[in-house]
Design an enzyme around this catalytic site. Structure first.
Site, PDB file in Angstrom:
ATOM      1  N   GLY A   1      37.904  24.138  29.157  1.00 48.63           N
ATOM      2  CA  GLY A   1      38.270  25.545  29.019  1.00 48.63           C
ATOM      3  C   GLY A   1      39.633  25.660  28.365  1.00 48.63           C
ATOM      4  O   GLY A   1      40.389  24.679  28.306  1.00 48.63           O
TER       5      GLY A   1
ATOM      6  N   GLN B   1      47.600  29.451  26.323  1.00 50.06           N
ATOM      7  CA  GLN B   1      47.928  28.013  26.333  1.00 50.06           C
ATOM      8  C   GLN B   1      48.269  27.495  24.936  1.00 50.06           C
ATOM      9  O   GLN B   1      48.770  26.393  24.788  1.00 50.06           O
ATOM     10  CB  GLN B   1      46.775  27.206  26.942  1.00 50.06           C
ATOM     11  CG  GLN B   1      46.602  27.464  28.436  1.00 50.06           C
ATOM     12  CD  GLN B   1      45.462  26.662  29.024  1.00 50.06           C
ATOM     13  OE1 GLN B   1      44.318  27.063  28.942  1.00 50.06           O
ATOM     14  NE2 GLN B   1      45.770  25.515  29.592  1.00 50.06           N
TER      15      GLN B   1
ATOM     16  N   CYS C   1      44.614  20.877  34.412  1.00 47.10           N
ATOM     17  CA  CYS C   1      45.041  21.927  33.476  1.00 47.10           C
ATOM     18  C   CYS C   1      45.644  21.250  32.254  1.00 47.10           C
ATOM     19  O   CYS C   1      46.491  20.361  32.386  1.00 47.10           O
ATOM     20  CB  CYS C   1      46.073  22.837  34.146  1.00 47.10           C
ATOM     21  SG  CYS C   1      46.627  24.189  33.088  1.00 47.10           S
ATOM     22  N   LEU C   2      45.221  21.702  31.069  1.00 44.77           N
ATOM     23  CA  LEU C   2      45.737  21.089  29.842  1.00 44.77           C
ATOM     24  C   LEU C   2      47.229  21.386  29.663  1.00 44.77           C
ATOM     25  O   LEU C   2      47.904  20.686  28.920  1.00 44.77           O
ATOM     26  CB  LEU C   2      44.936  21.583  28.634  1.00 44.77           C
ATOM     27  CG  LEU C   2      43.449  21.195  28.656  1.00 44.77           C
ATOM     28  CD1 LEU C   2      42.727  21.781  27.447  1.00 44.77           C
ATOM     29  CD2 LEU C   2      43.269  19.684  28.708  1.00 44.77           C
TER      30      LEU C   2
ATOM     31  N   HIS D   1      39.856  29.870  36.735  1.00 40.65           N
ATOM     32  CA  HIS D   1      41.083  29.177  36.310  1.00 40.65           C
ATOM     33  C   HIS D   1      41.597  29.795  34.995  1.00 40.65           C
ATOM     34  O   HIS D   1      42.791  30.059  34.850  1.00 40.65           O
ATOM     35  CB  HIS D   1      40.753  27.684  36.136  1.00 40.65           C
ATOM     36  CG  HIS D   1      41.850  26.831  35.610  1.00 40.65           C
ATOM     37  ND1 HIS D   1      42.425  25.815  36.343  1.00 40.65           N
ATOM     38  CD2 HIS D   1      42.485  26.797  34.403  1.00 40.65           C
ATOM     39  CE1 HIS D   1      43.349  25.215  35.627  1.00 40.65           C
ATOM     40  NE2 HIS D   1      43.408  25.786  34.426  1.00 40.65           N
ATOM     41  N   GLU D   2      40.669  30.055  34.049  1.00 34.62           N
ATOM     42  CA  GLU D   2      41.088  30.592  32.738  1.00 34.62           C
ATOM     43  C   GLU D   2      41.540  32.050  32.857  1.00 34.62           C
ATOM     44  O   GLU D   2      42.515  32.452  32.213  1.00 34.62           O
ATOM     45  CB  GLU D   2      39.943  30.484  31.722  1.00 34.62           C
ATOM     46  CG  GLU D   2      39.432  29.068  31.467  1.00 34.62           C
ATOM     47  CD  GLU D   2      40.504  28.058  31.159  1.00 34.62           C
ATOM     48  OE1 GLU D   2      41.563  28.432  30.629  1.00 34.62           O
ATOM     49  OE2 GLU D   2      40.300  26.866  31.488  1.00 34.62           O
TER      50      GLU D   2
ATOM     51  N   HIS E   1      44.964  32.211  33.955  1.00 28.12           N
ATOM     52  CA  HIS E   1      45.935  31.993  32.861  1.00 28.12           C
ATOM     53  C   HIS E   1      46.279  33.317  32.173  1.00 28.12           C
ATOM     54  O   HIS E   1      47.431  33.544  31.785  1.00 28.12           O
ATOM     55  CB  HIS E   1      45.352  31.051  31.805  1.00 28.12           C
ATOM     56  CG  HIS E   1      45.580  29.594  32.064  1.00 28.12           C
ATOM     57  ND1 HIS E   1      46.843  29.056  32.223  1.00 28.12           N
ATOM     58  CD2 HIS E   1      44.714  28.544  32.156  1.00 28.12           C
ATOM     59  CE1 HIS E   1      46.737  27.737  32.418  1.00 28.12           C
ATOM     60  NE2 HIS E   1      45.456  27.397  32.391  1.00 28.12           N
TER      61      HIS E   1
END
Ligand code: K1U
Ligand code: ZN
Length: 194
Positions: free
Chosen positions: A69, A74, A117-118, A159-160, A163
């Site tokens: 994702g 991000q 998480c990236l 999660h996204e 963000h």
């Protein structure tokens, strides 16, 4: 003074030429503790070619990372746009684009998943969230859709969407652990900045 700047990765996008001469760009990821990650993203006003190109670049960036994702913030773009693909290795790609996503229903049942998480590389922690969510959003076609998600897709979408609201998965762990993670990434960012 823009304090955020000191933590930002040097933006060196790399380009990938696809079939038909299409260019997709792999964008640099914003990494903790960059304050950009705490911004609340603004709605996408129009699904035009710029937004679709941004979605394609986000997918390319996500596949390159690799991840399942990615939210626009991000890569430093404060717009309510996210991409996901939870297909397993060896399975056909299944990219999905969610524009202005909204959780309209959440189950009382909860599930726990070890999240990554990236923007917080190589740190993982268990997070408990609603097991099933219904997400209203605009798709690539510019039309409104409803998706009922469970399992990994439900976790990933929550999660996204977090963000997009400046929320990170470390906000669900203990304060002590969160502060330790932030300290570690702040130190790493300062070392890289010199
Ligand atoms: O938003 C992000 O930072 C992407 C993140 C999404 C996510 C992962 C796990 C639970 C919830 C949300 C990632 O993709 S982290 C990398 C990852 O999970 C992964 C990478 C390669 C293969 C499979 C998974
Ligand atoms: Zn993340």
């Amino acid at each position: 003074m823009n304090i955020g700047r000191q933590y930002s990765a040097i933006p060196v996008p790399s380009e990938k030429e696809l079939r038909y001469g299409e260019i997709m760009t792999i964008k640099p990821l914003i990494i903790l503790p960059d304050p950009i990650l705490r911004q609340v993203s603004k709605p996408v006003e129009q699904v035009d070619s710029d937004i679709l190109k941004l979605a394609d670049d986000m997918l390319e960036t996500m596949y390159d990372a690799p991840g399942i994702g990615l939210a626009a913030i991000q890569i430093g773009i404060p717009r309510r746009l996210l991409v996901v693909d939870i297909a397993r290795e060896g399975e056909e790609k299944a990219p999905q684009v969610f524009i202005n996503p909204e959780i309209v229903k959440s189950s009382d049942e909860r599930s726990v998943y070890e999240e990554g998480c990236l923007s917080i590389p190589e740190y993982y922690a268990e997070v408990e969230r609603p097991a099933v969510v219904t997400v209203k959003h605009i798709g690539r076609d510019g039309k409104e859709h409803l998706v009922e998600a469970d399992g990994l897709l439900a976790t990933c979408l929550q999660h996204e969407i977090d963000h997009l609201n400046g929320v990170l998965f470390i906000d669900y762990i203990s304060r002590l652990k969160r502060e330790m993670v932030i300290k570690k990434f702040t130190k790493a960012a300062k070392t890289k900045a010199v």
